[in-house]
Design an enzyme around this catalytic site. Structure first.
Site, PDB file in Angstrom:
ATOM      1  N   TYR A  41      62.186   1.434 -89.107  1.00 20.83           N
ATOM      2  CA  TYR A  41      61.972   1.171 -90.535  1.00 20.83           C
ATOM      3  C   TYR A  41      62.126   2.490 -91.266  1.00 20.83           C
ATOM      4  CZ  TYR A  41      60.234  -3.281 -89.005  1.00 20.83           C
ATOM      5  OH  TYR A  41      60.140  -4.521 -88.431  1.00 20.83           O
ATOM      6  N   LYS A  75      46.719  21.641 -93.189  1.00 22.25           N
ATOM      7  CA  LYS A  75      46.603  20.676 -92.094  1.00 22.25           C
ATOM      8  C   LYS A  75      47.985  20.375 -91.537  1.00 22.25           C
ATOM      9  CE  LYS A  75      45.381  15.849 -91.197  1.00 22.25           C
ATOM     10  NZ  LYS A  75      45.050  14.568 -91.817  1.00 22.25           N
TER      11      LYS A  75
END
Lengths: 504, 507
Positions: free
Chosen positions: A432, A78
């Site tokens: 972040y 994937k």
């Protein structure tokens, strides 16, 4: 010198349960003694047929051979998720496990892309991403860190049969000395002074004692929720989808796509996950906007080929327990919280909790500081993923159904509102470095769903248009070359028979 | 602004930088590189001795990467600014007489390499011997081994090579460093006004529009960097900025400095010597050995500090600096951004004042303002700049958190000061579980934290993961480490020899 091992009971034999038991037994040999209690009468949800790249490190750390694991779970590779009809009906974009372009003079690529787009000279953002371009071409190669910047600009995960993952880990765990008990737990006893759980009562009348209990009992949350009464923080006002109608079928596609597809529907969205032997489908919907029968009809109608079973309804609820580690009980998986499968985060959340528990593992007694550290991290992960998921619903112009009207107009969490404002005004992503979805993911979804900033970095206007066009087309050509050097995903898998499961 | 069609924001016409020490020079250079078509005007301000980022003659290793990013080459610093390499800093007598620890750059020692016998390790005698030899001999990383033997080599990219473990910082001659920056700034087209500030003009919304200098020239700019040192002259002129004091968190508020005339020394290791009432920090430069003495004014008189300074390293104090530890609550207010000591002031161990200034400038380049300032960008800058400053504060404070502190009023005071939640968390987690929590925008990484916390004896605590490790595997790893250290030593050369070769042949 050698202390007695810490006795751990894992309650629940689903994916989270066997992941917990296997990891503890493998990584803390001699330190823990693990018993898993599962009931034959309780079904498993089997969360997640699609995963995130982090699972690779987990599998590797458990000493599991990737090919063996892929064979056992009928796994495919994937490279990302193809989101269709989310921002607007007819739109499609891939959120890749990889980056877009390369920064230039210290300025992130997307500012230049925005600049060229405004001049009508940019190609689709995905054309500058190896992961996206490979996914669209249904091609695959294992990333190589050393060859070039582009060949390491992406990662991969697996699409696998979740119902096979737990049993696969069970075999590994039993081999590592995990004790399996098949029993129904009918009650518990808490220490009247400390409040800790001391024992579980089994239907047979036996008792089971442990120092630490890992609650993997799913939504029932038998220990964390029932026994300890830890309250539930409900997020369904932001994430109203609370059911799924799942329906496997045989593939009708001549290609084996190395990506998951998420297509927006009138009351939610549906997944399509190509595995080796079948295709997983499911309609994730909000019961407030759609009844079960209609959802089942919709998923049957949308399925590309003869279904392999009748639709199965799963029920869930978005939110989390206020704390995941309370007294001597740690919730892992659905017992501690749930976020719908839109970004395939369920297995990651279980893995994250297990990894943290092992790092903080209480070898000489649990301290409040251990719990606080653990809970802080789990909260942070849940909160940030929650905002990212809400973005997928909120960033839309769809007004074709009451469901989309609701999510489009709802008030989002302040944390998300601030991120959106910063992006819209400046093209910058709140930074972040801890948590699951970082800058490139936010850029993929913002731009993929039509949230184009009003303004971006002034430095993007410094290069001449010709120079910029040239630099961008170089990247796009290199991406193309990288992808054309890859094999077709199906051919890649078939060339490696050790990764192939049995047919049918 | 939102009426405009979407587009790149307009670049500023002019940016003003006030303070022309090494911080202001660096700021002007990086701004000019970012906006080559904008004017960057650097305005002189008297150098405040308490502007420790401006007087720093050393910094953290990552400053070298920052230097590279604006074309300030290391070879030039070595050839023409007397730069020399530091691999480690020794904290001598830090936790009591003879109890030294060494902070070496690069990866922290792998805790798995050191198993405390009788605690969580198995009773394997071969392992015990190995542990004993490691504990006694010390080096647990390649950099430690090199620093201990005085040998040096440049790092290489190939991770197979033990030399890839090397990381280092530089120290240099202050005036030469500044003069190289000044010529680079000139070369880049920075306009340097050497007359000082005389008047500031504000717009109705409180933003600073223009400054007039003592030579009568007036500079009009869209936004400003305040690099004027702790006085934060631009910020303070508008209104008293909100200041968050760290006086209850960091012990040192006075510094004595020597005359910079002590004999130069070639050493890969600098030294911080703990004294009864403070510490003496010696930076061994090629121009001189520079020393300073940090102490707490409420506990020690200047005279007593000077006497200790003299005893510790024979230095005569020629200057006293008053520090006011703390930071501005918001580094960026209106259209003025405070950088370095104007934004945060703290004791100078490790040269972190300049390191912080470089990190602030790096952050500013990431969120670089356009001609018009966007308040959301400013908020994001302030959020992250606060993390940077607090990260420096906490890491320095950690040096004083030994569970068994050195005797003396200074050390008692330092060890019982207020600790932030982040620092308490790091001490707790390392002490209990041998783990360093993740800090966003941390100015010092996990290796630096682990080195200090292990150095002061605050851990590592019992980690289940380490306790579970197979003893045979540990022996293999320890042998591999020892081999890696030996190989590095063989490839490296004694530092004086290495440096002469480098100076003779700059390529």
């Amino acid at each position: 010198m050698q202390q007695a091992p810490v006795k751990v009971i894992v309650l629940g034999g689903g994916t989270a349960g066997w992941m917990s038991a296997t990891a503890l037994a493998k990584l803390l040999p001699g330190i823990v003694e693990v018993e898993l209690i599962e009931s034959a009468e309780v079904g498993i949800v089997g969360v997640g047929e699609a995963t995130l790249p982090h699972i690779r490190a987990f599998v590797e750390r458990l000493g599991i051979d990737e090919a063996d694991f892929m064979r056992a779970t009928q796994a495919t590779f994937k490279l990302g998720i193809d989101f269709r009809d989310f921002g607007r009906i007819g739109d499609s974009y891939i959120h890749p496990f990889g980056t877009f372009g390369q920064p230039l003079a210290g300025v992130p690529f997307h500012h230049y892309w925005l600049q060229m787009r405004a001049a009508g000279m940019a190609r689709d953002l995905g054309d500058y991403s190896v992961a996206v371009a490979a996914a669209r071409a249904s091609r695959f190669a294992l990333p190589h860190g050393s060859e070039s910047i582009l060949s390491s600009s992406y990662g991969y995960a697996y699409q696998f049969d979740a119902a096979l993952f737990g049993p696969y880990l069970r075999t590994v765990a039993l081999g590592l000395g995990v004790k399996r008990t098949e029993a129904n737990v009918v009650g518990h006893r808490r220490n009247p002074e400390t409040g800790d759980v001391e024992a579980l009562f089994l239907a047979s009348g036996e008792e089971r004692h442990a120092d630490l209990f890992i609650d993997c009992s799913g939504f029932r949350s038998l220990l964390l929720g029932d026994a300890l009464g830890e309250s539930w923080e409900d997020w369904s006002h932001w994430l109203p989808c609370d059911r799924a109608a799942a329906l496997p079928c045989l593939s009708a596609s001549p290609t084996l796509e190395p990506y998951t597809r998420a297509t927006a529907m009138p009351a939610g969205w549906r997944w399509r996950i190509p595995l080796q032997h079948r295709v997983g489908n499911g309609y994730v919907y909000a019961s407030a906007f759609l009844d079960d029968d209609a959802a089942c009809r919709a998923i049957v109608a949308a399925t590309e080929n003869t279904p392999l079973a009748d639709p199965r309804i799963l029920r869930f609820k978005a939110g989390r327990r206020r704390h995941s580690w309370v007294h001597n009980v740690v919730g892992v998986g659905l017992a501690s919280g749930f976020l719908e499968p839109l970004e395939s985060t369920s297995i990651y959340l279980a893995q994250m909790a297990i990894t943290q528990l092992i790092e903080l593992f209480p070898v000489a007694g649990i301290t409040q500081a251990d719990r606080t550290s653990f809970n802080r991290l789990v909260d942070m992960e849940y909160d940030r993923i929650r905002d990212f998921l809400i973005l997928h619903y909120h960033a839309t112009t769809r007004d074709d159904s009451p469901f989309w009207d609701h999510v489009r107009t709802m008030q989002v969490p302040d944390t998300l509102a601030a991120k959106l404002e910063l992006w819209r005004a400046t093209g910058r992503v709140a930074h972040y470095s801890e948590g699951l979805f970082l800058e490139q993911s936010w850029i993929a979804v913002y731009l993929g769903q039509g949230i184009v900033p009003h303004a971006w970095d002034a430095r993007a206007a410094l290069p001449t248009r010709d120079n910029l066009a040239q630099a961008m087309s170089t990247i796009e050509r290199e991406v193309g070359a990288q992808v054309s050097g890859m094999l077709d995903h199906g051919a890649f898998l078939h060339a490696q028979t050790e990764r192939l499961g049995s047919v049918g | 602004m939102s009426d405009n069609p979407p587009g790149a924001r307009a670049a500023p016409t002019c940016i003003g930088v006030v303070g022309d020490g090494q911080v202001g020079l660096t700021a002007a250079i990086v701004l000019r590189r970012s906006y080559p078509r904008s004017d960057v005007v650097l305005i002189a301000a008297p150098l405040d001795p308490a502007a420790l980022a401006d007087t720093a003659i050393t910094s953290w290793p990552s400053s070298l990467g920052f230097h590279d990013s604006f074309g300030f080459d290391e070879a030039g610093l070595i050839l023409r600014a007397g730069a020399s390499h530091r691999l480690a800093t020794r904290f001598a007598d830090w936790c009591g007489a003879g109890r030294d620890w060494v902070l070496a750059y690069g990866a922290a020692p792998n805790p798995a390499m050191r198993v405390r016998c009788g605690d969580d390790g198995p009773g394997d005698s071969a392992l015990q011997r190995l542990n004993a030899s490691l504990d006694a001999a010390g080096p647990q990383t390649v950099v430690q081994a090199l620093a201990a033997s005085g040998r040096f080599a440049m790092p290489v990219d190939n991770p197979e090579s033990p030399l890839s473990d090397i990381d280092y910082a530089l120290r240099w001659n202050g005036p030469a460093y500044r003069s190289r920056l000044a010529s680079l700034a000139r070369h880049m087209g920075v306009r340097h006004v050497t007359a000082g500030l005389s008047e500031l003009a504000y717009a109705g919304d409180g933003s600073l529009t223009a400054v007039t200098c003592e030579d009568g020239s007036t500079i009009v700019a869209e936004w400003w960097l305040d690099c004027s040192g702790p006085a934060a002259r631009l910020r303070a002129a508008a209104s008293e900025p909100e200041f968050e004091s760290w006086a209850d968190m960091l012990p040192v508020d006075r510094l004595l400095v020597d005359d910079g005339k002590a004999s130069p020394a070639l050493s890969l290791e600098d030294r911080v010597l703990a004294c009864e009432n403070g510490w003496a920090w010696q930076v061994f430069g090629r121009d001189a050995a520079h020393a300073s003495f940090g102490y707490a004014s409420e506990l020690t008189s200047d005279a007593a500090a000077a006497a200790s300074f003299k005893r510790a390293c024979g230095a005569s104090a020629v200057g006293k600096i008053v520090l006011r530890p703390g930071r501005l609550r918001a580094a960026w207010a209106g259209n003025v951004i405070a950088i370095a000591d104007a934004a945060a002031s703290f004791e100078p161990l490790h040269g972190l004042n300049l390191h912080l200034a470089h990190r602030q400038l790096g952050l500013l380049l990431e969120l670089l303002p356009a001609r018009d300032i966007d308040p959301r960008e400013r908020d994001e800058y302030n959020r992250r700049a606060a993390l940077l400053a607090d990260g420096v504060r906490d890491w320095i404070a950690a040096h004083y958190c030994s569970p068994v502190p050195r005797p003396g009023a200074f050390w008692h005071h330092a060890g019982t000061q207020r600790r932030s939640d982040a620092l308490s968390g790091a001490l707790q987690q390392f002490g209990a579980r041998g783990r360093i929590p993740h800090f966003e925008d941390a100015p010092v990484g996990q290796d630096g934290w682990a080195a200090v916390l292990a150095g002061i004896g605050a851990g590592p605590g019992r980690s289940a993961l380490l306790a579970a490790r197979d003893p045979a595997q540990r022996i293999v790893q320890q042998a591999a480490l020892a081999g890696r250290c030996r190989a590095a030593l063989a490839l490296a050369r004694p530092y004086p020899e290495w440096l002469s070769a480098r100076l003779a042949n700059p390529q």
